[in-house]
Each structure stands twice: as structure tokens, then as C-alpha cells.
Write an enzyme that holds these catalytic residues in place. Structure first.
Site, PDB file in Angstrom:
ATOM      1  N   HIS A  49       0.843  -1.193   0.000  1.00  0.00           N
ATOM      2  CA  HIS A  49       0.000   0.000   0.000  1.00  0.00           C
ATOM      3  C   HIS A  49       0.880   1.246   0.000  1.00  0.00           C
ATOM      4  O   HIS A  49       2.056   1.202   0.397  1.00  0.00           O
ATOM      5  CB  HIS A  49      -0.911  -0.001   1.222  1.00  0.00           C
ATOM      6  CG  HIS A  49      -2.023  -1.003   1.142  1.00  0.00           C
ATOM      7  ND1 HIS A  49      -3.142  -0.952   1.940  1.00  0.00           N
ATOM      8  CD2 HIS A  49      -2.184  -2.098   0.359  1.00  0.00           C
ATOM      9  CE1 HIS A  49      -3.940  -1.960   1.652  1.00  0.00           C
ATOM     10  NE2 HIS A  49      -3.381  -2.678   0.691  1.00  0.00           N
ATOM     11  N   GLU A  51       0.902   3.814   1.947  1.00  0.00           N
ATOM     12  CA  GLU A  51       1.402   4.191   3.271  1.00  0.00           C
ATOM     13  C   GLU A  51       2.603   3.346   3.681  1.00  0.00           C
ATOM     14  O   GLU A  51       3.583   3.861   4.242  1.00  0.00           O
ATOM     15  CB  GLU A  51       0.295   4.034   4.319  1.00  0.00           C
ATOM     16  CG  GLU A  51      -0.954   4.857   4.037  1.00  0.00           C
ATOM     17  CD  GLU A  51      -2.025   4.045   3.330  1.00  0.00           C
ATOM     18  OE1 GLU A  51      -1.717   3.455   2.275  1.00  0.00           O
ATOM     19  OE2 GLU A  51      -3.161   3.998   3.831  1.00  0.00           O
ATOM     20  N   CYS A  79      -6.196   1.678   5.954  1.00  0.00           N
ATOM     21  CA  CYS A  79      -6.821   0.421   6.360  1.00  0.00           C
ATOM     22  C   CYS A  79      -6.221  -0.028   7.693  1.00  0.00           C
ATOM     23  O   CYS A  79      -5.297   0.598   8.226  1.00  0.00           O
ATOM     24  CB  CYS A  79      -6.603  -0.646   5.288  1.00  0.00           C
ATOM     25  SG  CYS A  79      -4.869  -1.148   5.118  1.00  0.00           S
ATOM     26  N   CYS A  82      -2.356  -0.675   7.545  1.00  0.00           N
ATOM     27  CA  CYS A  82      -1.541   0.539   7.476  1.00  0.00           C
ATOM     28  C   CYS A  82      -1.623   1.330   8.773  1.00  0.00           C
ATOM     29  O   CYS A  82      -0.623   1.909   9.238  1.00  0.00           O
ATOM     30  CB  CYS A  82      -1.978   1.390   6.301  1.00  0.00           C
ATOM     31  SG  CYS A  82      -1.629   0.616   4.700  1.00  0.00           S
TER      32      CYS A  82
END
Length: 350
Positions: A49, A51, A79, A82
Site C-alpha cells: 500500500h 502508506e 486500512c 496501514c
């Protein structure tokens, strides 16, 4: 604002690469020390992801997995994965753009940051450049849906694994029929199979005819009828039932039922915008005609039995270059005649 705009630039780059457009930056002392964009598809990594990528880059820059006094700006609400990584990194603050009502872990679905038992608490702020962040995601998914629909249509023109298609060369020696050929593969009941039909064009005052070939024929058997009906200013549509003629041919006999074939014909009528049709049928197609009439009496103005052209061996067997193509005719040969709504239908043998 400037830091979220930098995150948006990363998100745009992710979208251009075919990834869900999410971008992130890590900032410390007024400088970006880590950037990241979504890349799980390209990297085959469910943790890739935006992040996580930004956190890793920032940690490498500082030479420390603790990111004290750092802020992370991300275009979409983090999410759970993260959010957990951000807490482990000891970020001072997290700022996100658009909320995520499906997986957001900063207040939308859950709030990982609000757990009082945790030994570190990160400040959270949402809604920064929310409209721009949300619009980027919306445009991306709209484009994805359009592309998937196009791919589905293109796949429909391809040959399904459970079907056969007669090569065009098998029909090359036959005289042309006096009506253009058309193909459809996106009718719901076809599930990707390709349906061939002849169509003389726009309807005139005299109405529309849908011609159904017999159990051992195909649309080519209506060539003479097409000439006569066209002279009388009637629109004539002659489909090859799935399994016949130039239409795709599923390999198993069990595929063929009167109800399913009638549904395909009904969807064809609707697709062509025909309010009503007169069914002109070979005698052995009466069971199918009656089934269609029972399913859609408002669409079928009447049923007329007509004589088809006698096909020579070359035309008769052109659609069936090997035994695998014959599942349709073999299946229809075993179907029983259904009673007509107005009485018993003529008997026939195949």
C-alpha cells in the site's frame, strides 16, 4: 495542503500504472522524507500500500524504524494494516483525504488510533482535499468498469472453451444469401456464446418476421423466403440457433433446452427493438415457436409454418465439419413436440 497535493501526485502515478490511485508522503521538519504509491498488483504483494511504501522509504532515510516527530499524508483513509504500521512507527500525526467506508480504520469502519490501551497515540485528521482525492478514485473505478465491460464484450466475440465455431472457409463456396449477416454475443442468456442472424433491415408497414429453421437446417434455408418477403416490404430476421449454422456450438447435448433457446430468441427480439413479430417456422421448429409464444405472447403476433429451401449436401453439412459440431442437431432431434396453445401440433419425424 502542499503535502496532500504531493500525495495526490503519487496517487495519480499509481492510477496511471493501473493500480488503485492512492498516494502517501511522510514529512519531517517541513521536508518530504518518504513517498509511496499503491503497487500491490505490479509487485504481487498485498502489503504494498502507499502508506507502507512511504513508511519504509522514510525509515530508510532516517536509518530508524521509529518515525518520531513525522507526519504522514495519504489520499485515502488508512486500512487496519496501514494504521497498525503507523502506530508501530510512532508517527506524530496522520492526515488523510477521502474517507473509506469499506475498509477505513481511522473512523469509517473502525478506529485503530482511538484505542486507549495503546502505549502510543497518533493524532488523526481527515477530509483534507477530500473532494480531489475522492474524485481521483471515482474516475479511476469508472474507467475500470468501462474497460471491464469492453473486455467482456470482446471476450464474448472470442470462442468459449466449451464451444466450437465453424471456420468461415466452410461456407466460402456457397452462394450469398440476400441479407446481411450479423453477430451478437452480449445477450444475457448467451453467456458469451456468439449468435449469428440474417437481417434484411428496418421494418416496413407490413411488419416483422422471425424465421426459425428446422432441426437439421440453418438460416441459409430461408434464402428464397427472404427474397420474397423483402419484395413485399417486410423485415426478415433469420437466426441460427446456438448449435446451428454460423452460431457457436456447445459440445454437449444437455446444453440445449427449448426454454433456453426461446429465451435467447426473446432477448434478440428485444435487442432489435421489435414490438411484435410473426414467427415463420419450419414444421420441426414448432415446439420452439410455441415455447416462445407461451413465454412472450405480447411479442408473438402469430405462427406460420412455411416451406424452407431444400439444401443440398454441401449447404446442409457446411456448418458441421466434424462430429463435435453436431450436438445441437442431435439434441433437437430428440426433443418432443409440445402441444400448440390452440390445439395439437403436427407430428413429425427427424
Amino acid at each position: 495542503m502542499a503535502w496532500m497535493e504531493a500525495a495526490l501526485a503519487q496517487a495519480q502515478a499509481a492510477g496511471a500504472a493501473g493500480e488503485v490511485p492512492v498516494g502517501a508522503v511522510v514529512v519531517r521538519d517541513g521536508h518530504i522524507i518518504g513517498v509511496g504509491r499503491n503497487a500491490p498488483i505490479a509487485s504481487h504483494d498485498p502489503t504494498a500500500h502507499a502508506e507502507i511504501a512511504a513508511l519504509r522509504a522514510a525509515a530508510q532515510h532516517l536509518g530508524n524504524y521509529r518515525l518520531d516527530d513525522c507526519e504522514l499524508f495519504v489520499t485515502l483513509e488508512p486500512c487496519t494494516m496501514c494504521a497498525g504500521a503507523m502506530l508501530h512507527a510512532r508517527l506524530k500525526r496522520v492526515v488523510f483525504g477521502a474517507p473509506d467506508p469499506k475498509t477505513g480504520a481511522a473512523g469509517s469502519v473502525s478506529n485503530v488510533f482511538a484505542q486507549p490501551q495503546l502505549n502510543h497515540h497518533t493524532q488523526v485528521q481527515g477530509g483534507v482535499l477530500q473532494e480531489a482525492c475522492a474524485r481521483l478514485l471515482q474516475d479511476f473505478f469508472k474507467h475500470q468498469r468501462s474497460r471491464q465491460q469492453l473486455q467482456a464484450a470482446q471476450a464474448g466475440r472470442a470462442l468459449r472453451e466449451d464451444a466450437l465455431r465453424t471456420p468461415e472457409r466452410c461456407f466460402a463456396s456457397l452462394a450469398a444469401c440476400p441479407a446481411p449477416s450479423f453477430y451478437l454475443s452480449d445477450l444475457p442468456s448467451l453467456a458469451g456464446l456468439r449468435l449469428h442472424f440474417l437481417d434484411t433491415g428496418a421494418a416496413q408497414a407490413s411488419g416483422n418476421q422471425l424465421c426459425l429453421h428446422g432441426v437439421q437446417e440453418w438460416s441459409y434455408a430461408w434464402c428464397s423466403h427472404i427474397q420474397q418477403a423483402s419484395a413485399a416490404a417486410q423485415r426478415v430476421i433469420c437466426p441460427d440457433l446456438i448449435g446451428f449454422g454460423k452460431s457457436d456450438k456447445p459440445k454437449k447435448k444437455a446444453f440445449h433446452t427449448l426454454g433456453w433457446h426461446a429465451q435467447v430468441l426473446l432477448e434478440l427480439i428485444q435487442r432489435l427493438g421489435l414490438t411484435t413479430v410473426q414467427l415463420v417456422v419450419a414444421e420441426s421448429a414448432l415446439p420452439l415457436a410455441h415455447k416462445l409464444q407461451m413465454m412472450a405472447p405480447q411479442s408473438v403476433a402469430g405462427i406460420v409454418v412455411a416451406q424452407t429451401d431444400a439444401l443440398g449436401n454441401e449447404a446442409l453439412y457446411a456448418p458441421y465439419p466434424d462430429k463435435g459440431h453436431l450436438a445441437g442437431p442431435q439434441a433437437f432431434s430428440s426433443l418432443k413436440i409440445l402441444p400448440s396453445p390452440c390445439g395439437s401440433s403436427p407430428s413429425h419425424s427427424v
